[in-house]
Design a protein around this motif. Structure first.
Motif, PDB file in Angstrom:
ATOM      1  N   LYS A 182      -1.732  40.044  15.543  1.00 51.97           N
ATOM      2  CA  LYS A 182      -2.084  38.686  15.201  1.00 51.97           C
ATOM      3  C   LYS A 182      -3.538  38.748  14.882  1.00 51.97           C
ATOM      4  CE  LYS A 182       1.367  35.963  16.139  1.00 51.97           C
ATOM      5  NZ  LYS A 182       2.470  35.704  15.147  1.00 51.97           N
ATOM      6  N   ASP A 200      -8.109  35.461  24.024  1.00 53.59           N
ATOM      7  CA  ASP A 200      -8.080  36.083  22.473  1.00 53.59           C
ATOM      8  C   ASP A 200      -7.245  37.046  22.423  1.00 53.59           C
ATOM      9  OD1 ASP A 200      -8.520  36.642  19.889  1.00 53.59           O
ATOM     10  OD2 ASP A 200     -10.805  37.073  19.981  1.00 53.59           O
ATOM     11  N   SER A 258      -6.010  38.460  19.660  1.00 48.30           N
ATOM     12  CA  SER A 258      -6.147  38.949  18.409  1.00 48.30           C
ATOM     13  C   SER A 258      -6.232  40.442  18.041  1.00 48.30           C
ATOM     14  CB  SER A 258      -7.022  38.129  17.513  1.00 48.30           C
ATOM     15  OG  SER A 258      -8.392  37.999  17.769  1.00 48.30           O
ATOM     16  N   ALA A 264      -7.121  36.823  13.979  1.00 48.00           N
ATOM     17  CA  ALA A 264      -7.988  35.741  14.780  1.00 48.00           C
ATOM     18  C   ALA A 264      -7.615  34.273  14.288  1.00 48.00           C
ATOM     19  CB  ALA A 264      -9.528  36.014  14.865  1.00 48.00           C
ATOM     20  N   THR A 265      -7.417  34.470  13.078  1.00 46.57           N
ATOM     21  CA  THR A 265      -6.755  33.112  12.420  1.00 46.57           C
ATOM     22  C   THR A 265      -5.339  32.907  12.746  1.00 46.57           C
ATOM     23  OG1 THR A 265      -6.901  34.343  10.330  1.00 46.57           O
ATOM     24  CG2 THR A 265      -8.824  33.264  10.778  1.00 46.57           C
ATOM     25  N   GLY A 266      -4.657  33.579  13.152  1.00 47.45           N
ATOM     26  CA  GLY A 266      -3.280  33.108  13.834  1.00 47.45           C
ATOM     27  C   GLY A 266      -2.292  33.815  12.806  1.00 47.45           C
ATOM     28  N   GLU A 267      -2.488  34.583  11.737  1.00 48.97           N
ATOM     29  CA  GLU A 267      -1.330  35.219  10.881  1.00 48.97           C
ATOM     30  C   GLU A 267      -1.197  36.480  11.490  1.00 48.97           C
ATOM     31  OE1 GLU A 267      -4.360  34.492   9.646  1.00 48.97           O
ATOM     32  OE2 GLU A 267      -4.199  32.908   8.170  1.00 48.97           O
TER      33      GLU A 267
END
Length: 146
Positions: free
Chosen positions: A59, A29, A31, A61-64
């Motif tokens: 980034k 992870d 993020s 955690a949802t990728g954005e």
């Protein structure tokens, strides 16, 4: 081939360590972690027409991709010419008066005002007041963390 409940109960304890081992191959992870950013501890960078404090970049955690910074503009200044990019941006005005131009239409914002620009819309911001203006920029989407 069918498995009886008894056979399943015998096999299940052996499968659990194998499932746990597979989890160790998962992507790490990377993020942004939960954090805080005291304003007086943000490093100040001086540019030709602006003073900037980087807050965070990375980034979610949802990728954005996400990037946040604070800008201080002297009276009459603009940080750069109008431009466009793939990520969306939002401005949160702290002090002063700015003019946000989006696709040729101009809007005046003061303290507490918020401006938003959609991906690929041409936009620019300028201090139209007689004193310094400061605002936070929140950029979200592809390239925001570049």
């Amino acid at each position: 081939m069918s498995i009886t409940r008894r056979e399943m109960c015998i096999l299940l304890p052996g499968l659990l360590p194998a499932a746990a081992a597979l989890d160790s191959f998962a992507e790490p992870d990377n993020s942004l972690p939960s954090a805080n950013y005291p304003f007086d501890q943000l490093a100040v960078h001086i540019f030709d027409h602006a003073e900037m404090r980087s807050v965070l970049k990375g980034k979610l955690a949802t990728g954005e991709a996400l990037e946040v910074h604070e800008t201080m503009l002297p009276a009459g200044a603009a940080p750069h010419a109008p431009h466009h990019h793939v990520h969306s941006e939002m401005w949160l005005i702290r002090e002063g008066a700015v003019e946000l131009t989006v696709n040729g239409a101009s809007y005046r914002l003061g303290p507490g005002g918020v401006g938003f620009v959609h991906s690929n819309d041409e936009h620019g911001i300028k201090n139209v007041g007689s004193t310094a203006a400061s605002y936070f920029v929140v950029a979200v989407g592809p390239g925001a963390d570049a």
